[in-house]
Design a protein around this motif. Structure first.
Motif, PDB file in Angstrom:
ATOM      1  N   UNK A   1      38.738  28.120  38.233  1.00 50.22           N
ATOM      2  CA  UNK A   1      39.972  28.293  37.477  1.00 50.22           C
ATOM      3  C   UNK A   1      39.828  29.288  36.319  1.00 50.22           C
ATOM      4  N   UNK A   2      38.798  29.106  35.490  1.00 52.05           N
ATOM      5  CA  UNK A   2      38.719  29.877  34.246  1.00 52.05           C
ATOM      6  C   UNK A   2      38.033  31.228  34.373  1.00 52.05           C
ATOM      7  N   UNK A   3      36.984  31.313  35.202  1.00 48.85           N
ATOM      8  CA  UNK A   3      36.138  32.507  35.181  1.00 48.85           C
ATOM      9  C   UNK A   3      35.906  33.054  36.581  1.00 48.85           C
ATOM     10  N   UNK A   4      35.407  34.274  36.619  1.00 46.56           N
ATOM     11  CA  UNK A   4      34.988  34.918  37.869  1.00 46.56           C
ATOM     12  C   UNK A   4      33.533  35.345  37.752  1.00 46.56           C
ATOM     13  N   UNK A   5      32.898  35.540  38.904  1.00 47.51           N
ATOM     14  CA  UNK A   5      31.536  36.067  38.968  1.00 47.51           C
ATOM     15  C   UNK A   5      31.579  37.518  39.447  1.00 47.51           C
ATOM     16  N   UNK A   6      30.431  38.148  39.515  1.00 43.53           N
ATOM     17  CA  UNK A   6      30.391  39.522  40.043  1.00 43.53           C
ATOM     18  C   UNK A   6      30.738  39.541  41.522  1.00 43.53           C
ATOM     19  N   UNK A   7      30.266  38.538  42.267  1.00 40.11           N
ATOM     20  CA  UNK A   7      30.563  38.430  43.696  1.00 40.11           C
ATOM     21  C   UNK A   7      31.046  37.012  43.979  1.00 40.11           C
ATOM     22  N   UNK A   8      31.584  36.803  45.173  1.00 45.27           N
ATOM     23  CA  UNK A   8      32.003  35.463  45.572  1.00 45.27           C
ATOM     24  C   UNK A   8      31.784  35.278  47.070  1.00 45.27           C
ATOM     25  N   UNK A   9      31.790  34.017  47.487  1.00 45.04           N
ATOM     26  CA  UNK A   9      31.780  33.687  48.909  1.00 45.04           C
ATOM     27  C   UNK A   9      33.230  33.449  49.303  1.00 45.04           C
ATOM     28  N   UNK A  10      33.734  34.238  50.246  1.00 50.05           N
ATOM     29  CA  UNK A  10      35.162  34.175  50.557  1.00 50.05           C
ATOM     30  C   UNK A  10      35.472  33.041  51.532  1.00 50.05           C
ATOM     31  N   UNK A  11      36.734  32.952  51.940  1.00 45.92           N
ATOM     32  CA  UNK A  11      37.180  31.865  52.818  1.00 45.92           C
ATOM     33  C   UNK A  11      36.542  31.916  54.201  1.00 45.92           C
ATOM     34  N   UNK A  12      35.934  33.039  54.536  1.00 44.42           N
ATOM     35  CA  UNK A  12      35.218  33.167  55.820  1.00 44.42           C
ATOM     36  C   UNK A  12      33.716  32.979  55.646  1.00 44.42           C
ATOM     37  N   UNK A  13      33.311  32.488  54.456  1.00 41.63           N
ATOM     38  CA  UNK A  13      31.900  32.252  54.128  1.00 41.63           C
ATOM     39  C   UNK A  13      31.078  33.536  54.128  1.00 41.63           C
ATOM     40  N   UNK A  14      31.737  34.638  53.792  1.00 38.39           N
ATOM     41  CA  UNK A  14      31.063  35.920  53.712  1.00 38.39           C
ATOM     42  C   UNK A  14      30.986  36.365  52.246  1.00 38.39           C
ATOM     43  N   UNK A  15      29.944  37.119  51.934  1.00 41.78           N
ATOM     44  CA  UNK A  15      29.824  37.684  50.597  1.00 41.78           C
ATOM     45  C   UNK A  15      30.943  38.700  50.373  1.00 41.78           C
ATOM     46  N   UNK A  16      31.615  38.609  49.228  1.00 44.89           N
ATOM     47  CA  UNK A  16      32.750  39.492  48.957  1.00 44.89           C
ATOM     48  C   UNK A  16      32.708  39.950  47.503  1.00 44.89           C
ATOM     49  N   UNK A  17      33.272  41.118  47.201  1.00 48.62           N
ATOM     50  CA  UNK A  17      33.336  41.585  45.813  1.00 48.62           C
ATOM     51  C   UNK A  17      34.246  40.683  44.982  1.00 48.62           C
ATOM     52  N   UNK A  18      33.877  40.479  43.729  1.00 42.58           N
ATOM     53  CA  UNK A  18      34.797  39.815  42.807  1.00 42.58           C
ATOM     54  C   UNK A  18      34.947  40.724  41.594  1.00 42.58           C
ATOM     55  N   UNK A  19      34.322  40.451  40.477  1.00 48.55           N
ATOM     56  CA  UNK A  19      34.448  41.372  39.341  1.00 48.55           C
ATOM     57  C   UNK A  19      33.737  42.694  39.607  1.00 48.55           C
ATOM     58  N   UNK A  20      32.728  42.672  40.458  1.00 49.16           N
ATOM     59  CA  UNK A  20      32.105  43.923  40.915  1.00 49.16           C
ATOM     60  C   UNK A  20      32.834  44.365  42.174  1.00 49.16           C
ATOM     61  N   UNK A  21      33.373  45.564  42.166  1.00 51.45           N
ATOM     62  CA  UNK A  21      34.070  46.027  43.359  1.00 51.45           C
ATOM     63  C   UNK A  21      33.106  46.612  44.385  1.00 51.45           C
ATOM     64  N   UNK A  22      31.888  46.939  43.939  1.00 49.80           N
ATOM     65  CA  UNK A  22      30.876  47.440  44.876  1.00 49.80           C
ATOM     66  C   UNK A  22      29.498  47.320  44.226  1.00 49.80           C
TER      67      UNK A  22
END
Length: 539
Positions: free
Chosen positions: A87-108
């Motif tokens: 809810x409050x914060x984001x990380x540089x990367x995240x695990x998306x709904x497909x359980x794959x590594x995805x960009x979050x605050x880092x776009x690349x």
């Protein structure tokens, strides 16, 4: 319609349904496929299923305590993970709904040698107070978990970072002590949410200010949290609710009654024995996601008698895992084999590589005799905060262990304060882990010698060969060689670590049928990777 065309159309419709494509773009792209006459109808069909904005989502969850803190370094259980990371914060990367590594605050991100990593930050991201995200915030947020003086639970993860520098306002460079092909995964850890930096290089953890989809309105540790939608959230098509009310409700029956009465919209951990009946009630859905979550019975190997591996092996053969599966989880879980690497990990040992450990009274008696014991009296501390029905499960354990001369007293502890007053305090207790997306992450954070220093090792496991393999496997880019190393490490834990891992558990939840969620739901944590607040919506 050709299958390739159908696949592309499904993809475009899914984007509309998730709020990630405008009507104009959809019509244009479908018309380019030669389906212009069908485009308006297809759009209306997709838009009808798209997320709607509005409403307050009321979550009834486990895993909170009056000692909880907004400092991400302290997060330990589901409640604060959901509030802090979801809810409050984001990380540089995240695990998306497909359980794959995805960009979050880092776009690349990029690395040529897996040792030096460059992360490029997403432009236009603002904190809840309106200040723009800068590389200096990332540096300070990571350094919060680094160094000898930190008590962060993420210390074991970031220990491999030798230096971290802001190259400019939008780029961060990491230098590692050695290569790690999985480093970008580690940046999705829920402790590593980015907070605003203070002038002295520390970070603001107390205010709850972050870049997430919701802003903190009020917070009562171990009781209730209220957040409201961030109107400037940088993720399009996310954060649909007006507000999130997160309530700590330790008792499963109380959570279920709250859902049935309409006082709650989503609950975690419905009672396994009655979940099917709950799901048959009008307007209620019960659902499961399967990943690497597992329950453990860790023993401190620096405390007698758990410093004797023969005692540990006697216990590992005295538990009837199949009975747990049938009587505690009613077939909804899967057998564990005293290794934390789960079914969603790619280097998990096969049954041929590590045969399933079964209930074997003769072997248990053999190890008891080898330890020089004819009988043994033990106490194990349990609570539903550790895992649901841990008391009933351990009573079954006490019954199957008794014929081997092992007498186990099951001690029920309060749910509130379990993680601060019991875990890592009592020599033998019940515990659980959400599992981690990579083998290195799980082993580094919980089973390495460094995890002892960080206060994250629940067994004080320290094995020389394991420590030798850990950095080698982390750096190895040949998948076959890497697999060999990780399988050997699993064998070492299986036979030498003082933790029983009897079961891999599904994430069970229940909700009102008014709560909608995407077709794919992440399984790295419960409630869609604890991102339900930004990924789900009301019908």
């Amino acid at each position: 319609m050709y299958s390739r065309q159908k696949t592309e159309l499904d993809r475009l419709q899914a984007k509309v349904a998730n709020g990630n494509m405008s009507r104009r773009e959809f019509l244009s792209r479908v018309s380019a496929m030669g389906l212009g006459a069908m485009a308006p109808g297809l759009y209306m069909q997709s838009a009808a299923a798209s997320p709607k904005k509005g409403g307050t989502l009321r979550l009834g969850m486990q895993g909170a305590a009056s000692s909880d803190s907004l400092d991400p370094a302290t997060f330990m259980a589901e409640y604060m993970i959901n509030v802090g990371m979801g809810q409050l914060r984001n990380c540089l990367t995240e695990i998306d709904e497909n359980n794959q590594l995805a960009p979050e605050l880092a776009e690349s991100w990029e690395s040529s040698d897996a040792k030096t990593w460059i992360f490029n930050l997403r432009p236009g991201v603002e904190f809840h107070n309106g200040r723009s995200l800068k590389a200096s915030d990332v540096v300070a947020s990571l350094q919060h978990h680094m160094g000898e003086d930190t008590s962060s639970a993420a210390k074991g993860i970031v220990a491999q970072i030798e230096t971290i520098q802001a190259q400019n306002d939008s780029q961060v460079m990491f230098m590692l002590t050695g290569p790690n092909a999985d480093f970008a995964y580690l940046m999705s850890d829920y402790h590593l949410g980015i907070c605003p930096a203070n002038a002295d290089g520390s970070i603001d953890t107390a205010s709850g200010i972050g870049t997430g989809g919701y802003k903190l309105e009020s917070w009562e540790p171990g009781v209730r949290t209220l957040t409201v939608r961030n109107p400037n959230y940088w993720k399009s098509g996310r954060a649909h609710f007006d507000a999130i009310e997160s309530l700590f409700i330790a008792d499963a029956g109380a959570r279920e009654n709250g859902l049935i009465s309409g006082e709650l919209d989503v609950i975690t951990g419905p009672v396994a024995a009655t979940a099917a009946r709950l799901g048959q009630k009008p307007g209620i859905e019960v659902f499961y996601t399967y990943g690497n979550q597992h329950c453990t019975l860790p023993m401190m190997n620096n405390v007698s008698p758990f410093d004797n591996n023969d005692v540990v092996m006697a216990l590992k053969h005295a538990i009837d895992r199949q009975e747990w599966l049938e009587k505690i989880w009613f077939g909804s879980a899967s057998l564990g084999n005293d290794t934390p690497i789960g079914p969603a990990n790619i280097y998990r040992a096969t049954d041929d590589e590590i045969p399933q450990r079964d209930y074997d009274l003769d072997k248990s008696k053999y190890f008891m005799k080898k330890a020089g014991l004819s009988s043994l009296d033990l106490k194990i501390s349990v609570a539903d905060s550790a895992f649901q029905n841990s008391d009933d499960a351990c009573v079954l354990f006490s019954e199957t262990a008794r014929p081997a001369g092992i007498n186990i007293e099951v001690v029920r502890k309060p749910d509130d304060g379990y993680w601060s007053n019991v875990w890592l305090k009592d020599p033998w207790c019940a515990s659980y882990w959400g599992g981690r997306p990579t083998e290195d992450w799980m082993f580094s954070q919980v089973y390495s010698a460094n995890a002892i220093d960080t206060g994250w090792s629940e067994t004080f496991f320290n094995n020389a060969r394991f420590e030798e393999l850990l950095p080698q496997a982390r750096a190895e880019l040949d998948n076959n060689k890497r697999r060999e190393m990780y399988v050997e490490m699993q064998k070492i834990v299986h036979d030498n670590c003082s933790s029983i891992i009897p079961m891999f558990l599904p994430y069970a939840a229940a909700s009102s049928d008014k709560v909608k969620r995407p077709e794919n739901v992440a399984s790295n944590w419960e409630l869609d990777g604890n991102k339900c607040a930004e990924r789900w919506w009301f019908a």
